[in-house]
Design a protein around this motif. Structure first.
Motif, PDB file in Angstrom:
ATOM      1  N   VAL A 259       0.837  -1.213   0.000  1.00 43.08           N
ATOM      2  CA  VAL A 259       0.000   0.000   0.000  1.00 43.08           C
ATOM      3  C   VAL A 259       0.871   1.262   0.000  1.00 43.08           C
ATOM      4  O   VAL A 259       0.526   2.274  -0.599  1.00 43.08           O
ATOM      5  CB  VAL A 259      -0.965  -0.010   1.216  1.00 43.08           C
ATOM      6  N   LEU A 260       2.046   1.183   0.624  1.00 47.36           N
ATOM      7  CA  LEU A 260       2.903   2.375   0.724  1.00 47.36           C
ATOM      8  C   LEU A 260       3.601   2.682  -0.591  1.00 47.36           C
ATOM      9  O   LEU A 260       4.142   3.774  -0.784  1.00 47.36           O
ATOM     10  CB  LEU A 260       3.928   2.189   1.850  1.00 47.36           C
ATOM     11  N   LEU A 261       3.594   1.678  -1.487  1.00 49.80           N
ATOM     12  CA  LEU A 261       4.213   1.890  -2.809  1.00 49.80           C
ATOM     13  C   LEU A 261       3.152   2.208  -3.858  1.00 49.80           C
ATOM     14  O   LEU A 261       3.467   2.471  -5.018  1.00 49.80           O
ATOM     15  CB  LEU A 261       4.967   0.614  -3.231  1.00 49.80           C
ATOM     16  N   SER A 262       1.872   2.234  -3.409  1.00 49.50           N
ATOM     17  CA  SER A 262       0.772   2.351  -4.379  1.00 49.50           C
ATOM     18  C   SER A 262       0.611   3.778  -4.916  1.00 49.50           C
ATOM     19  O   SER A 262       0.032   3.996  -5.983  1.00 49.50           O
ATOM     20  CB  SER A 262      -0.559   1.944  -3.713  1.00 49.50           C
ATOM     21  N   GLY A 263       1.081   4.757  -4.139  1.00 53.44           N
ATOM     22  CA  GLY A 263       0.858   6.147  -4.587  1.00 53.44           C
ATOM     23  C   GLY A 263      -0.567   6.602  -4.330  1.00 53.44           C
ATOM     24  O   GLY A 263      -0.938   7.726  -4.671  1.00 53.44           O
ATOM     25  N   HIS A 264      -1.381   5.736  -3.694  1.00 55.33           N
ATOM     26  CA  HIS A 264      -2.782   6.103  -3.425  1.00 55.33           C
ATOM     27  C   HIS A 264      -2.843   6.694  -2.009  1.00 55.33           C
ATOM     28  O   HIS A 264      -2.915   5.968  -1.016  1.00 55.33           O
ATOM     29  CB  HIS A 264      -3.639   4.827  -3.534  1.00 55.33           C
ATOM     30  N   HIS A 265      -2.862   8.032  -1.921  1.00 56.33           N
ATOM     31  CA  HIS A 265      -2.716   8.698  -0.621  1.00 56.33           C
ATOM     32  C   HIS A 265      -3.841   8.344   0.357  1.00 56.33           C
ATOM     33  O   HIS A 265      -3.619   8.191   1.551  1.00 56.33           O
ATOM     34  CB  HIS A 265      -2.615  10.211  -0.825  1.00 56.33           C
ATOM     35  N   GLY A 266      -5.044   8.180  -0.219  1.00 56.68           N
ATOM     36  CA  GLY A 266      -6.189   7.861   0.649  1.00 56.68           C
ATOM     37  C   GLY A 266      -6.001   6.504   1.312  1.00 56.68           C
ATOM     38  O   GLY A 266      -6.195   6.341   2.512  1.00 56.68           O
ATOM     39  N   ARG A 267      -5.563   5.540   0.487  1.00 57.65           N
ATOM     40  CA  ARG A 267      -5.381   4.189   1.045  1.00 57.65           C
ATOM     41  C   ARG A 267      -4.211   4.184   2.048  1.00 57.65           C
ATOM     42  O   ARG A 267      -4.241   3.503   3.081  1.00 57.65           O
ATOM     43  CB  ARG A 267      -5.096   3.180  -0.078  1.00 57.65           C
ATOM     44  N   VAL A 268      -3.180   4.955   1.752  1.00 54.70           N
ATOM     45  CA  VAL A 268      -2.030   5.034   2.676  1.00 54.70           C
ATOM     46  C   VAL A 268      -2.500   5.591   4.017  1.00 54.70           C
ATOM     47  O   VAL A 268      -2.187   5.039   5.076  1.00 54.70           O
ATOM     48  CB  VAL A 268      -0.908   5.918   2.083  1.00 54.70           C
ATOM     49  N   ALA A 269      -3.301   6.633   3.958  1.00 53.17           N
ATOM     50  CA  ALA A 269      -3.788   7.254   5.199  1.00 53.17           C
ATOM     51  C   ALA A 269      -4.639   6.265   5.999  1.00 53.17           C
ATOM     52  O   ALA A 269      -4.491   6.154   7.228  1.00 53.17           O
ATOM     53  CB  ALA A 269      -4.587   8.507   4.871  1.00 53.17           C
ATOM     54  N   GLU A 270      -5.497   5.523   5.265  1.00 52.66           N
ATOM     55  CA  GLU A 270      -6.347   4.538   5.953  1.00 52.66           C
ATOM     56  C   GLU A 270      -5.482   3.472   6.626  1.00 52.66           C
ATOM     57  O   GLU A 270      -5.663   3.109   7.781  1.00 52.66           O
ATOM     58  CB  GLU A 270      -7.275   3.852   4.935  1.00 52.66           C
ATOM     59  N   TRP A 271      -4.505   2.961   5.852  1.00 47.40           N
ATOM     60  CA  TRP A 271      -3.643   1.895   6.378  1.00 47.40           C
ATOM     61  C   TRP A 271      -2.884   2.378   7.611  1.00 47.40           C
ATOM     62  O   TRP A 271      -2.788   1.716   8.631  1.00 47.40           O
ATOM     63  CB  TRP A 271      -2.663   1.451   5.287  1.00 47.40           C
ATOM     64  N   ARG A 272      -2.370   3.594   7.526  1.00 48.00           N
ATOM     65  CA  ARG A 272      -1.579   4.140   8.642  1.00 48.00           C
ATOM     66  C   ARG A 272      -2.449   4.298   9.893  1.00 48.00           C
ATOM     67  O   ARG A 272      -2.031   3.940  10.998  1.00 48.00           O
ATOM     68  CB  ARG A 272      -0.948   5.479   8.248  1.00 48.00           C
TER      69      ARG A 272
END
Ligand SMILES: Nc1cc(-c2cccs2)n[nH]1
Length: 234
Positions: free
Chosen positions: A198-211
């Motif tokens: 997810v951190l390599l996806s470039g999808h900021h929304g998903r990164v924020a959710e995961w974090r």
């Protein structure tokens, strides 16, 4: 912010010349002055402690040198500082305490030895300013120097301008009741361990959710006491 430290080990605080707080001092954001308590003794042996009234092991720090040291600091500053005395019998120092104290204009740290400072020093200090006995945790150190250093760093880094990017102060552990999320940097794969996709996806929304999910999971696992009661049992 002005910070005075009173200690029998002044060289212990030389390290405040380096790193972030050293830069803050250079930038005039933090004015740290260290005082040797023995400079405020009046006998040939520069005595700072004596046996406890009522008996018992160990030695107690004499009130006279402390009174002279605190008077000198207050006379020089011409204000009413907040006095902080590290103590295992103090209130618990936390991130919210650090944030509260980062707004102070003048802090004076009084480093005692474990056997303690004569109680009348705290009573006298209360006539000069606010007095806070502070504990870093339920364990015993030999003196207040290590605790004072930790508090100076925790408080100093919150002073506006000290940390380059204030964004880095957000989402830290204990800032908002959750532990911080795990961090990764290059290489993407290291000794067979890969950075979460997810951190390599470039999808900021998903990164924020995961974090955020990581923060909640870590807090549940390691510090359920930080979560609201109905949540930590979940
Ligand atoms: N939390 C905490 C503070 C201390 C001491 C402060 C001064 C002497 S020992 N021990 N543990």
């Amino acid at each position: 912010m002005r910070v005075d430290v009173v200690t029998i080990f002044p060289s212990f605080f030389d390290v405040l010349e380096v790193s972030l707080l050293g830069k803050a001092r250079g930038a005039g954001l933090l004015d740290v002055r260290v005082h040797d308590l023995r400079d405020y003794t009046t006998d040939r042996h520069r005595t700072v402690d004596d046996t406890p009234y009522g008996g018992g092991a160990g030695m107690v720090m004499k009130p006279e040198p402390w009174g002279l040291a605190l008077d000198a600091i207050v006379a020089d500053a011409g204000d009413r500082p907040t006095f902080i005395f590290p103590s295992p019998a103090g209130e618990r120092f936390s991130q919210s305490t650090a944030r509260e104290l980062s707004g102070a204009s003048h802090l004076v740290f009084g480093c005692g030895r474990y056997e303690g400072i004569d109680e009348r020093v705290f009573t006298y200090a209360a006539t000069l300013g606010d007095v806070r006995l502070m504990s870093l945790g339920d364990y015993v150190l030999n003196g207040g120097e290590v605790a004072s250093m930790a508090m100076i760093e925790a408080i100093g880094r919150l002073i506006p301008g000290v940390v380059g990017n204030p964004e880095s102060l957000v989402e830290e552990s204990h800032e908002d009741g959750l532990l911080e999320y795990p961090s990764y940097t290059k290489p993407a794969s290291w000794r067979g361990h890969d950075v979460p996709d997810v951190l390599l996806s470039g999808h900021h929304g998903r990164v924020a959710e995961w974090r955020h999910a990581q923060r909640v999971e870590r807090t549940r696992e390691r510090r359920p006491d930080l979560l609201p009661a109905d949540d930590s049992e979940a």
